[in-house]
Structures are given as structure tokens and as C-alpha cells.
Design a protein around this motif. Sequence first.
Motif, mmCIF file in Angstrom:
data_model
loop_
_atom_site.group_PDB
_atom_site.id
_atom_site.type_symbol
_atom_site.label_atom_id
_atom_site.label_comp_id
_atom_site.label_asym_id
_atom_site.label_seq_id
_atom_site.Cartn_x
_atom_site.Cartn_y
_atom_site.Cartn_z
ATOM 1 N N ALA A 70 -6.920 8.222 5.334
ATOM 2 C CA ALA A 70 -7.041 8.367 3.887
ATOM 3 C C ALA A 70 -8.474 8.694 3.478
ATOM 4 O O ALA A 70 -9.425 8.125 4.002
ATOM 5 N N HIS A 106 -3.560 6.347 8.155
ATOM 6 C CA HIS A 106 -3.244 7.553 7.375
ATOM 7 C C HIS A 106 -4.413 8.520 7.277
ATOM 8 O O HIS A 106 -4.248 9.629 6.734
ATOM 9 N N LEU A 129 -4.243 6.810 -0.955
ATOM 10 C CA LEU A 129 -3.460 5.575 -0.930
ATOM 11 C C LEU A 129 -3.777 4.759 -2.164
ATOM 12 O O LEU A 129 -4.881 4.851 -2.711
ATOM 13 N N GLN A 148 1.316 5.471 -0.288
ATOM 14 C CA GLN A 148 0.692 6.791 -0.179
ATOM 15 C C GLN A 148 1.202 7.655 -1.339
ATOM 16 O O GLN A 148 2.356 8.063 -1.374
ATOM 17 N N ALA A 154 -4.318 0.623 6.904
ATOM 18 C CA ALA A 154 -3.701 1.799 6.278
ATOM 19 C C ALA A 154 -4.672 2.967 6.209
ATOM 20 O O ALA A 154 -4.294 4.130 6.417
ATOM 21 N N ILE A 190 0.851 -1.196 0.000
ATOM 22 C CA ILE A 190 0.000 0.000 0.000
ATOM 23 C C ILE A 190 0.883 1.241 0.000
ATOM 24 O O ILE A 190 1.735 1.402 0.872
#
Length: 347
Positions: A263, A261, A234, A228, A257, A226
Motif C-alpha cells: 500500500a 498489499h 487501504l 482496500q 496489511a 482494514i
Amino acid sequence: MLTPEPGQPPEAGGGGWIVLGVLNEILLKLANQPDLRSLWEEVCASARWIVPSQRLCVVLANDGGGARIAARYQRGTFEYGAPEGGGVVVDAWMVAALEAQRPAWFRGPWDEAREADRARAWLLADDPDVVFHVPIQVYKKTIGTMLFALEDQRQIDRKALASATTYALYVGATYTTLKNSLDLAAASAQLREQNDELERVQIELRLQLDRVRAAHEAMLEMSTPIIQVWDGVLTLPVIGTIDSARAARMMEEVLDAVVRHGARFMIVDLTGAQAADTSTIDHLLRIFAATRLLGSQCIVSGVPTAMVGRILESGGSLDGIPVFSTLKSALEHAVGALRQQAQPARR
């Protein structure tokens, strides 16, 4: 060819030179021997107290119908096995003694060539008047014989004969018991070696299995990279086939993730993915749905033509999920959406 002369010798002196206590002490020594060599050494040394012979030879039967020398004794000197170069006894005279069930005497003179058998030559080296044979038996089966070379047959009286016979019977039982215990010990040692080898193999297999698992884990990690690619964006490039284990790992990595993050967009790029079956399509749809539940927009790019047909056949739907032909287009869409969301905040 000399033949044995069975029967009792005439009564002659020396009848009271051995006592039951001495014989019992000798028999106890035999029972405590640790190996066959020690057993025959004690047998030869002790037999001298029973029959005062010039030379003593212990002959054992072998499976081929012949015989072999187990031990020899001469004037306090013990020797294990046959004379040098003797090997297996083939002399019919000695082999015949193994067939006798009772003590017997072989009389001289020894006219036959002694060089025909080294064991025979060794036993008759001092020109004995008679050779006294006492069978070694176990459960009435003769397994060997003790041959005493004597100067005079009258050295054997009735008491000595009885003692020698009892002694030979006990020697046979002791020999069989000791040999069985040594065979058992050897088998146990071999079994221990086999167990040690098996444990070594098991340890090696466990190490190999650990290495395979580690390699599999590393492969799974590499199969779910994965990345970024933008703040809040992502991407998960999917390459190759997707099995159940890999799909479960993808689900775990994607959700972790997204949360870590924060995301806003998760791009799943299927450009390098191979045609999938119904189960694989189901796993992918679950990943898309789980990502949405975490507040992240899932975007799909590079869907192979063969996979489109499988998605339709499975009854699945990509409704509400933006689909792009390339990863670039998907990334442009995600970045553009982020910029649009940021513009009102600047005003």
C-alpha cells in the motif's frame, strides 16, 4: 422392672465345649467383614458357639441415651435391625443393660407386658428362664450389649462366661474399627465426588474462558477491519474506544496489511472514534509513525473535536500527516496522488 443379677453362675456341665482355637478363628472372621451388616451376621452366628441361646439380640447405644437393635438371631436365621415396627428401643429394661459394665442376668418370670416394645417381645417370645447380658465395650466404654435368651442359667459356666466377655470386647473393637473405616471410605467417596465435580467445573470454566478468548479475538478482528478501497490504498475505520489491547492489534494488522498489499496510502478514519485519553493518542501516533517507516503515507480523516484537544494536550503532533475532515476527502487525496505519480510513466 427387672434388674440384672451380676456375678458368676454356678459350675455346671458344658465347661469343655469351646476351645481357644475356635474362638480365635471366629475373631479372625470378624476382622475381615466388609460392612456392618456382615459384621453383625458373623457376630450372631459365632456367638451361638459361645452361648447356646434360644434367641440372640445385639443392642447398640445411640446418642440420645436410648438404644437400637443392630441384629437378631434365632435358630440359624439372621435378621438385620429391629423387628418390623420396632424402631428405636425405648424399653428401660434393655436400656439398663447398656449401663452395666459387667455380664449380668435378667431373670423371669416376665410379668411386664411384652407389647410395650417389639424388640423385647421378640427376645422373650420363647419364655426363656433367664436373659444373659454381655456388654460390648471399647476402651472400657460400653457401646452396646449382646442379650442371650436362655432356657437355664446353668448353661453358662465360667469358661463360657470368660469366652463371651473376651468375644464381646473384640466385637466392640472390631465394630469401632470397621465403622471408622466405613466412615472414612464414605468420606473419601464424597471427597472424590467433590473432586470430580471440581474438575468438571474447572473444565467448564476453561471452555468458557476459551469461548471468551475466541469471542475477544473475533471482536478484535472486527474492530480492526482494514479495507482496500483502491489499488495501493487501504483504509482503517476506527469505531468506539481504543484500549491498549486494541491498539496493539491495530498496529499489528496495519503493518501486516501495508506490507502484504504494498500500500502507498493508509487512511485511518476516526469519524466513529470516541474521545481518547493520552495513552490512546500515543498509540495512534505510533501507528502513524510505523506506517511511514514502511514507505506508506498515512492519512487521517474525521478527527473528533474532543480528540484534537487531547492531541494538543499530550504534546503530540500530526506534522507531515495529511488530515481531512471526511473519509471521502482523504480518499480523493490519495487517489489523486496516485494518478499524479502515474502520469510521468505514461509519457
